[in-house]
Design an enzyme around this catalytic site. Structure first.
Site, PDB file in Angstrom:
ATOM      1  N   LYS A  90       0.796  -1.237   0.000  1.00  0.00           N
ATOM      2  CA  LYS A  90       0.000   0.000   0.000  1.00  0.00           C
ATOM      3  C   LYS A  90       0.825   1.281   0.000  1.00  0.00           C
ATOM      4  O   LYS A  90       0.330   2.341   0.379  1.00  0.00           O
ATOM      5  CB  LYS A  90      -0.997   0.044   1.185  1.00  0.00           C
ATOM      6  CG  LYS A  90      -1.873  -1.161   1.369  1.00  0.00           C
ATOM      7  CD  LYS A  90      -2.437  -1.695   0.090  1.00  0.00           C
ATOM      8  CE  LYS A  90      -3.445  -0.810  -0.562  1.00  0.00           C
ATOM      9  NZ  LYS A  90      -3.846  -1.346  -1.889  1.00  0.00           N
TER      10      LYS A  90
ATOM     11  N   GLY B  64       2.563   2.251  -2.844  1.00  0.00           N
ATOM     12  CA  GLY B  64       2.788   2.666  -4.230  1.00  0.00           C
ATOM     13  C   GLY B  64       3.680   1.686  -4.983  1.00  0.00           C
ATOM     14  O   GLY B  64       4.237   2.025  -6.034  1.00  0.00           O
ATOM     15  N   THR B  65       3.779   0.477  -4.466  1.00  0.00           N
ATOM     16  CA  THR B  65       4.703  -0.499  -5.075  1.00  0.00           C
ATOM     17  C   THR B  65       4.260  -0.926  -6.477  1.00  0.00           C
ATOM     18  O   THR B  65       5.097  -1.221  -7.325  1.00  0.00           O
ATOM     19  CB  THR B  65       4.860  -1.748  -4.182  1.00  0.00           C
ATOM     20  OG1 THR B  65       3.570  -2.316  -3.954  1.00  0.00           O
ATOM     21  CG2 THR B  65       5.505  -1.398  -2.851  1.00  0.00           C
TER      22      THR B  65
ATOM     23  N   LYS C  46      -6.091   0.419  -7.375  1.00  0.00           N
ATOM     24  CA  LYS C  46      -4.926   1.230  -7.013  1.00  0.00           C
ATOM     25  C   LYS C  46      -5.296   2.691  -7.183  1.00  0.00           C
ATOM     26  O   LYS C  46      -5.570   3.139  -8.297  1.00  0.00           O
ATOM     27  CB  LYS C  46      -3.727   0.891  -7.902  1.00  0.00           C
ATOM     28  CG  LYS C  46      -3.321  -0.573  -7.853  1.00  0.00           C
ATOM     29  CD  LYS C  46      -2.763  -0.958  -6.488  1.00  0.00           C
ATOM     30  CE  LYS C  46      -2.629  -2.470  -6.387  1.00  0.00           C
ATOM     31  NZ  LYS C  46      -2.173  -2.922  -5.080  1.00  0.00           N
ATOM     32  N   GLY C  47      -5.316   3.412  -6.085  1.00  0.00           N
ATOM     33  CA  GLY C  47      -5.764   4.799  -6.114  1.00  0.00           C
ATOM     34  C   GLY C  47      -7.264   4.827  -5.898  1.00  0.00           C
ATOM     35  O   GLY C  47      -8.009   5.409  -6.680  1.00  0.00           O
ATOM     36  N   ARG C  48      -7.714   4.159  -4.835  1.00  0.00           N
ATOM     37  CA  ARG C  48      -9.156   4.103  -4.546  1.00  0.00           C
ATOM     38  C   ARG C  48      -9.638   5.446  -4.036  1.00  0.00           C
ATOM     39  O   ARG C  48      -8.885   6.227  -3.470  1.00  0.00           O
ATOM     40  CB  ARG C  48      -9.423   3.047  -3.453  1.00  0.00           C
ATOM     41  CG  ARG C  48      -9.187   1.626  -3.886  1.00  0.00           C
ATOM     42  CD  ARG C  48      -9.777   0.661  -2.840  1.00  0.00           C
ATOM     43  NE  ARG C  48      -9.733  -0.709  -3.338  1.00  0.00           N
ATOM     44  CZ  ARG C  48      -8.790  -1.588  -3.026  1.00  0.00           C
ATOM     45  NH1 ARG C  48      -7.809  -1.242  -2.217  1.00  0.00           N
ATOM     46  NH2 ARG C  48      -8.820  -2.803  -3.527  1.00  0.00           N
ATOM     47  N   LYS C  49     -10.940   5.668  -4.222  1.00  0.00           N
ATOM     48  CA  LYS C  49     -11.546   6.885  -3.676  1.00  0.00           C
ATOM     49  C   LYS C  49     -12.200   6.509  -2.339  1.00  0.00           C
ATOM     50  O   LYS C  49     -13.026   5.595  -2.286  1.00  0.00           O
ATOM     51  CB  LYS C  49     -12.620   7.423  -4.631  1.00  0.00           C
ATOM     52  CG  LYS C  49     -12.126   7.585  -6.067  1.00  0.00           C
ATOM     53  CD  LYS C  49     -12.001   9.047  -6.461  1.00  0.00           C
ATOM     54  CE  LYS C  49     -11.654   9.207  -7.925  1.00  0.00           C
ATOM     55  NZ  LYS C  49     -10.245   9.327  -8.240  1.00  0.00           N
ATOM     56  N   TYR C  50     -11.808   7.191  -1.292  1.00  0.00           N
ATOM     57  CA  TYR C  50     -12.452   6.998   0.013  1.00  0.00           C
ATOM     58  C   TYR C  50     -12.307   8.281   0.830  1.00  0.00           C
ATOM     59  O   TYR C  50     -11.489   9.147   0.497  1.00  0.00           O
ATOM     60  CB  TYR C  50     -11.893   5.784   0.763  1.00  0.00           C
ATOM     61  CG  TYR C  50     -10.375   5.632   0.740  1.00  0.00           C
ATOM     62  CD1 TYR C  50      -9.555   6.375   1.579  1.00  0.00           C
ATOM     63  CD2 TYR C  50      -9.767   4.703  -0.105  1.00  0.00           C
ATOM     64  CE1 TYR C  50      -8.175   6.214   1.570  1.00  0.00           C
ATOM     65  CE2 TYR C  50      -8.390   4.534  -0.131  1.00  0.00           C
ATOM     66  CZ  TYR C  50      -7.599   5.293   0.723  1.00  0.00           C
ATOM     67  OH  TYR C  50      -6.237   5.127   0.707  1.00  0.00           O
TER      68      TYR C  50
HETATM   69  P1  A3P Z   1      -4.829   3.786  -2.354  1.00  0.00           P
HETATM   70  O1  A3P Z   1      -5.587   2.924  -3.317  1.00  0.00           O
HETATM   71  O2  A3P Z   1      -5.185   3.521  -0.928  1.00  0.00           O
HETATM   72  O3  A3P Z   1      -4.892   5.264  -2.704  1.00  0.00           O
HETATM   73  P2  A3P Z   1       0.428  -0.708  -3.600  1.00  0.00           P
HETATM   74  O4  A3P Z   1       0.554  -0.784  -5.053  1.00  0.00           O
HETATM   75  O5  A3P Z   1       1.761  -0.808  -2.894  1.00  0.00           O
HETATM   76  O6  A3P Z   1      -0.614  -1.631  -3.058  1.00  0.00           O
HETATM   77  O7  A3P Z   1      -0.049   0.761  -3.239  1.00  0.00           O
HETATM   78  C1  A3P Z   1      -1.304   1.240  -3.635  1.00  0.00           C
HETATM   79  C2  A3P Z   1      -1.272   2.752  -3.460  1.00  0.00           C
HETATM   80  O8  A3P Z   1      -0.396   3.322  -4.437  1.00  0.00           O
HETATM   81  C3  A3P Z   1      -2.573   3.432  -3.705  1.00  0.00           C
HETATM   82  O9  A3P Z   1      -3.266   3.415  -2.477  1.00  0.00           O
HETATM   83  C4  A3P Z   1      -2.172   4.835  -4.203  1.00  0.00           C
HETATM   84  O10 A3P Z   1      -2.370   5.830  -3.244  1.00  0.00           O
HETATM   85  C5  A3P Z   1      -0.677   4.710  -4.458  1.00  0.00           C
HETATM   86  N1  A3P Z   1      -0.197   5.220  -5.747  1.00  0.00           N
HETATM   87  C6  A3P Z   1       0.951   5.940  -5.907  1.00  0.00           C
HETATM   88  N2  A3P Z   1       1.127   6.270  -7.185  1.00  0.00           N
HETATM   89  C7  A3P Z   1       0.076   5.752  -7.873  1.00  0.00           C
HETATM   90  C8  A3P Z   1      -0.290   5.781  -9.262  1.00  0.00           C
HETATM   91  N3  A3P Z   1       0.464   6.400 -10.162  1.00  0.00           N
HETATM   92  N4  A3P Z   1      -1.444   5.167  -9.611  1.00  0.00           N
HETATM   93  C9  A3P Z   1      -2.212   4.546  -8.670  1.00  0.00           C
HETATM   94  N5  A3P Z   1      -1.900   4.479  -7.366  1.00  0.00           N
HETATM   95  C10 A3P Z   1      -0.775   5.075  -6.952  1.00  0.00           C
END
Ligand code: A3P
Length: 325
Positions: free
Chosen positions: A57, A59-60, A276-280
Site C-alpha cells: 500500500k 505505491g509499489t 490502485k488509487g481508490r476513492k475513500y
Molecule cells: P490507495 O488505493 O489507498 O490510494 P500498492 O501498489 O503498494 O498496493 O499501493 C497502492 C497505493 O499506491 C494506492 O493506495 C495509491 O495511493 C498509491 N499510488 C501511488 N502512485 C500511484 C499511481 N500512479 N497510480 C495509482 N496508485 C498510486
C-alpha cells in the site's frame, strides 16, 4: 558404516540436524563446488538484480509499472497464484526451490545491461525474507517504498473493506486501530496488518542485518505519487542503469484518475486499475492523532536510521515529526 532407505535416512538426518529442516537456498554460482555439480543447462543469470520489497500500500504497483517502462529493466513474469507477485522469500513458495523461482525470469538477452527485478510487497515485513533473499541474492539491490505509516494503515484498511473483510466492513478504522487485547481474534489480525508493517525502522534494520547500507534505497512514496519522474531518476542512479530513461516523457498526469499514468501516443493514458488509487473519505482527525502518537517512536527510530545511512529524509517524515513534537 550403516545406512538406511532414502526416506528413513532423511528422517534420521533431520532428527540429528533439526535446524536444517527449513532449507536456505544459496546461489549455486557463488561456490565453485556447487557450480561444478550443477547442471550445465542452468544459469545463474536468471535471477533478479534488484528487489522491490514493499511494504504493501505504499505505491509499489505504480513503481513496478514505471520500472517496467524502462528499456533496460525487465520484470519477472506474473504469478497466476499470488496476485501477480512471486512471493518467494516470504512464504510457502520458498519450498518450491530455486528452479521454480528462476522460471519467473526470462533468459537475459544481454547480461550486463539487463536489469531483472521482482516486486513482492510482503517481503518488507516478513521475518525470514531478508535472510533468505541475502542467501540467494547477496549482491542484489533493495528498494523499499515508504509513506506516512498512518496513511499506509488506512489504505490497508480500505483495501480490506473493498475485499469485504467482515472486520473492516463492520468496524470503523478508529475501532480497528484502537482495539484492545480483549477483542475478537479476527479484529486483532486486521489491526496487526494495518499497524505492523508501519514500524519501518524495525523492518529495515532486519534487511540491513543482511545487506550493506549501499545496497538499500529508500523511496519516498509520497514523492513517487506526486513527482514520479524525479523519483525514477534517483532510482536509476541508485541502480546504475544506463542510459537514464526520461520519465517526464513517458508519464502523464491523468485528471480523472488523479494519479500519474503511462503516456500513450494518440490514446488515453494507461493507468493502474481501480484497486490502485481508490476513492475513500479522509481519515478522521481522531484516528490521525492516535496514529501519530502510535508511530512517534517508530518514526524517531526511522529518522535516526536514515541519518546513520546518510539517506535523505522523506518530506512526510519531517512533517510527521514536526507535528508530533
Ligand atoms: P490507495 O488505493 O489507498 O490510494 P500498492 O501498489 O503498494 O498496493 O499501493 C497502492 C497505493 O499506491 C494506492 O493506495 C495509491 O495511493 C498509491 N499510488 C501511488 N502512485 C500511484 C499511481 N500512479 N497510480 C495509482 N496508485 C498510486
Amino acid at each position: 558404516l550403516q545406512t538406511l532407505p532414502p526416506i528413513q535416512l532423511a528422517d534420521k538426518y533431520f532428527q540429528i540436524f533439526p535446524e536444517e529442516r527449513d532449507p536456505l537456498w544459496q546461489n549455486p554460482c557463488h561456490d565453485k563446488r556447487h557450480k561444478d555439480i550443477w547442471s550445465k543447462e542452468k544459469t545463474c543469470d536468471r535471477l533478479p538484480r534488484f528487489l522491490v520489497i514493499g511494504p504493501q500500500k505504499t505505491g509499489t504497483t505504480a513503481l513496478h509499472s514505471f520500472l517496467s517502462l524502462h528499456p533496460a529493466i525487465t520484470s519477472s513474469f506474473p504469478s497466476l497464484v499470488t496476485f501477480e507477485e512471486i512471493q518467494f522469500f516470504s512464504g510457502p513458495n520458498y519450498n518450491n526451490g530455486i528452479d521454480w523461482y528462476m522460471d519467473f525470469f526470462p533468459f537475459p538477452s544481454n547480461v550486463s545491461t539487463d536489469f531483472m527485478f521482482e516486486k513482492s510487497a510482503n517481503y518488507f515485513d516478513t521475518e525470514v525474507a531478508p535472510k533468505r533473499a541475502a542467501a540467494l541474492l547477496s549482491r542484489a539491490k533493495i528498494l523499499a517504498v515508504l509513506i506516512n505509516p498512518a496513511d499506509r494503515a488506512y489504505s490497508w484498511y480500505q483495501h480490506q473493506r473493498a475485499h469485504q473483510d467482515p472486520m473492516a466492513v463492520n468496524h470503523t478504522f478508529q475501532e480497528v486501530v484502537t482495539a484492545g487485547p480483549a477483542t475478537p481474534r479476527e479484529l486483532l489480525i486486521l489491526q496487526r496488518r494495518c499497524l505492523k508493517p508501519g514500524a519501518y525502522a524495525t523492518h529495515l534494520e532486519r534487511w540491513l542485518h543482511h545487506y550493506q547500507p549501499s545496497q538499500v534505497h529508500i523511496v519516498d512514496g509520497s514523492q513517487l505519487r506526486s513527482h514520479p519522474a524525479l523519483v525514477m531518476e534517483g532510482i536509476q542512479r541508485f541502480l546504475g542503469v544506463t542510459p537514464i530513461f526520461n520519465y517526464t516523457q513517458a508519464l502523464t498526469y491523468d485528471e480523472s484518475k488523479g494519479f500519474w499514468c503511462q503516456r500513450v501516443e494518440g490514446a488515453r493514458p494507461k493507468c493502474l486499475g481501480k484497486s490502485k488509487g481508490r476513492k475513500y473519505s479522509d481519515m478522521t482527525p481522531e484516528s490521525r492523532a492516535f496514529l501519530t502518537e502510535h508511530y512517534r517512536e517508530h518514526n524517531m527510530e526511522l529518522l535516526r536510521l536514515l541519518n546513520r545511512l546518510g539517506q535523505p529524509l522523506p518530506a512526510w517524515l519531517r512533517e510527521e515529526l514536526q507535528s508530533s513534537s
